[in-house]
Design an enzyme around this catalytic site. Structure first.
Site, PDB file in Angstrom:
ATOM      1  N   PRO A 118       6.019   0.729   6.327  1.00  0.00           N
ATOM      2  CA  PRO A 118       5.656   1.314   5.035  1.00  0.00           C
ATOM      3  C   PRO A 118       4.603   0.463   4.335  1.00  0.00           C
ATOM      4  O   PRO A 118       4.790  -0.748   4.190  1.00  0.00           O
ATOM      5  CB  PRO A 118       6.979   1.336   4.265  1.00  0.00           C
ATOM      6  CG  PRO A 118       7.809   0.266   4.912  1.00  0.00           C
ATOM      7  CD  PRO A 118       7.406   0.243   6.345  1.00  0.00           C
ATOM      8  N   CYS A 129       1.989   0.628   0.881  1.00  0.00           N
ATOM      9  CA  CYS A 129       1.600   1.363  -0.319  1.00  0.00           C
ATOM     10  C   CYS A 129       0.126   1.734  -0.270  1.00  0.00           C
ATOM     11  O   CYS A 129      -0.728   0.885  -0.002  1.00  0.00           O
ATOM     12  CB  CYS A 129       1.883   0.532  -1.564  1.00  0.00           C
ATOM     13  SG  CYS A 129       3.639   0.296  -1.878  1.00  0.00           S
ATOM     14  N   ALA A 140       6.576   2.944   0.051  1.00  0.00           N
ATOM     15  CA  ALA A 140       7.540   2.807  -1.033  1.00  0.00           C
ATOM     16  C   ALA A 140       7.429   3.996  -1.987  1.00  0.00           C
ATOM     17  O   ALA A 140       6.378   4.251  -2.570  1.00  0.00           O
ATOM     18  CB  ALA A 140       7.304   1.504  -1.792  1.00  0.00           C
ATOM     19  N   TYR A 143      10.882  -6.814  -5.532  1.00  0.00           N
ATOM     20  CA  TYR A 143      11.164  -5.604  -6.308  1.00  0.00           C
ATOM     21  C   TYR A 143      12.628  -5.607  -6.767  1.00  0.00           C
ATOM     22  O   TYR A 143      13.340  -6.590  -6.590  1.00  0.00           O
ATOM     23  CB  TYR A 143      10.761  -4.370  -5.514  1.00  0.00           C
ATOM     24  CG  TYR A 143       9.275  -4.366  -5.194  1.00  0.00           C
ATOM     25  CD1 TYR A 143       8.329  -4.572  -6.206  1.00  0.00           C
ATOM     26  CD2 TYR A 143       8.802  -4.208  -3.894  1.00  0.00           C
ATOM     27  CE1 TYR A 143       6.968  -4.596  -5.936  1.00  0.00           C
ATOM     28  CE2 TYR A 143       7.442  -4.223  -3.610  1.00  0.00           C
ATOM     29  CZ  TYR A 143       6.534  -4.427  -4.632  1.00  0.00           C
ATOM     30  OH  TYR A 143       5.188  -4.459  -4.360  1.00  0.00           O
ATOM     31  N   ARG A 175      -0.981  -3.933   9.039  1.00  0.00           N
ATOM     32  CA  ARG A 175      -2.440  -4.008   8.939  1.00  0.00           C
ATOM     33  C   ARG A 175      -3.149  -3.600  10.223  1.00  0.00           C
ATOM     34  O   ARG A 175      -4.230  -2.993  10.174  1.00  0.00           O
ATOM     35  CB  ARG A 175      -2.855  -5.420   8.531  1.00  0.00           C
ATOM     36  CG  ARG A 175      -2.522  -5.757   7.081  1.00  0.00           C
ATOM     37  CD  ARG A 175      -2.850  -7.206   6.758  1.00  0.00           C
ATOM     38  NE  ARG A 175      -2.622  -7.512   5.363  1.00  0.00           N
ATOM     39  CZ  ARG A 175      -1.453  -7.850   4.839  1.00  0.00           C
ATOM     40  NH1 ARG A 175      -0.380  -7.916   5.620  1.00  0.00           N
ATOM     41  NH2 ARG A 175      -1.324  -8.116   3.549  1.00  0.00           N
TER      42      ARG A 175
END
Length: 364
Positions: free
Chosen positions: A23, A25, A61, A184, A332
């Site tokens: 995942p 963003c 996310a 988070y 990446r």
């Protein structure tokens, strides 16, 4: 067949290989009303990676509350009107031959930030920012202090997490991942660096992990029994590894103990990342995270996925074949090269996902 390209079965779900899209963003939700809806970009982005050969495509996310977004451009599943956009993503991922998953998240004290293209600084109210929440009024450096969550806030958060999981299933996702990493909200409850509470959700390990354990139990209670629940954690805050720092923090040993609890509560795989809670020195070694994932798999005795600095076919293959991890999440490298999983398959002598339209290039 290299083990990296053998199926992995979690509960009744067979994932076609063990090289997965992490995942990541994109901060690209619909600008029209900032309601967290996917766009055509997301459809292209996620479907392309499925066609590129990833076995599991994990959507970024996705906020369970509007105030839980990292930025105003985060995806969300806090209301039913958002479901149709995710149904399109699921259909695109399936058509590409991958399993669709989604990471459910709440940014906590790191919410209301200036992404994408900005500095990552906290947004002012004039810029469209909002009040953030956390376990304690302890600010992430450079951000305003969050409002300490009340008992009602905690109850609503758990309920909203459950509702988002149910919407994820209505959208057609086969995998849901609980995001408890990278500083988070759920991670900030775990670490004594950010959790200074004196009630049942603070203090010792049992208190600080209580909210996450309750979220796992609640999500597992509504997620279909035949489908897996995954959990992303930061295996360390990287403070204990720094001899110049003496603060109590979240450690690898804590993560191993948490993993044991999570497996008992119905988590099927730990996605082992690290850091993000506070600025800290991170090891430059290639196995800076995967070595910790291997410890969790060995000592907690459950399925684990490694992630971080995986950009070579032989490294990905060895992590799985050695038994260090059950699968690898790649980030990446998949942004650099959408078709990397198919290229890895060719390099290792496995069969790439055969896409007739791209067949001229596979292995060429």
């Amino acid at each position: 067949m290299p083990e990296l390209f053998s199926p992995l079965t979690l509960r009744s779900l067979e994932i076609p290989n063990r090289l997965w899209m992490s995942p990541m963003c994109m901060y690209s939700a619909d600008d029209a009303d900032q309601r967290g809806r996917p766009t055509d970009f997301h459809l292209s982005h996620y479907a392309s990676h499925a066609f590129g050969g990833a076995g599991l495509v994990m959507v970024e996310a996705t906020a369970v509350q509007e105030r839980g977004r990292i930025s105003p451009w985060d995806l969300g599943l806090w209301e039913s009107s958002q479901i149709p956009g995710f149904q399109r993503l699921v259909a695109g991922i399936r058509q590409g031959g991958a399993v669709p998953g989604v990471q459910l998240a709440h940014a906590g004290r790191k919410a209301s930030a200036d992404w994408p293209g900005g500095t990552g600084a906290a947004l002012s109210y004039e810029q469209g920012g909002w009040h953030t929440i956390g376990p304690s009024p302890v600010a992430f450096p450079g951000y305003p202090a969050p409002q300490e969550m009340t008992a009602q806030d905690i109850s609503e958060f758990i309920e909203d997490f459950v509702n988002a999981a149910q919407r994820a299933r209505q959208a057609g996702f086969d995998v849901v991942e609980i995001h408890a990493a990278h500083g988070y909200l759920l991670h900030s409850f775990l670490s004594p660096l950010s959790n200074r509470r004196s009630d049942d959700y603070g203090g010792d390990f049992t208190g600080r992990t209580r909210l996450l354990r309750e979220v796992i139990t609640a999500v597992r209670g509504v997620w279909p029994d035949h489908l897996p629940v995954m959990l992303r954690i930061s295996t360390t805050d990287w403070v204990a590894e720094d001899p110049t720092r003496q603060e109590d923090s979240w450690t690898v040993e804590d993560s191993i103990e948490l993993a044991r609890d999570a497996y008992e509560l119905g988590v099927d795989l730990i996605d082992a990342s690290s850091g993000g809670l506070v600025p800290a020195k991170i090891s430059p070694e290639t196995d800076y995270q995967t070595s910790k994932a291997a410890r969790i798999r060995s000592e907690a005795q459950g399925h684990v996925a490694g992630v971080g600095r995986i950009s070579e076919a032989t490294v990905a293959a060895e992590l799985v074949s050695s038994g260090d991890v059950d699968a690898v999440f790649v980030a990446r490298q998949l942004l650099r090269d959408i078709s990397w999983p198919n290229q890895v398959a060719v390099a290792l002598g496995a069969s790439p996902r055969h896409i007739p339209q791209y067949g001229y290039a596979v292995g060429g």
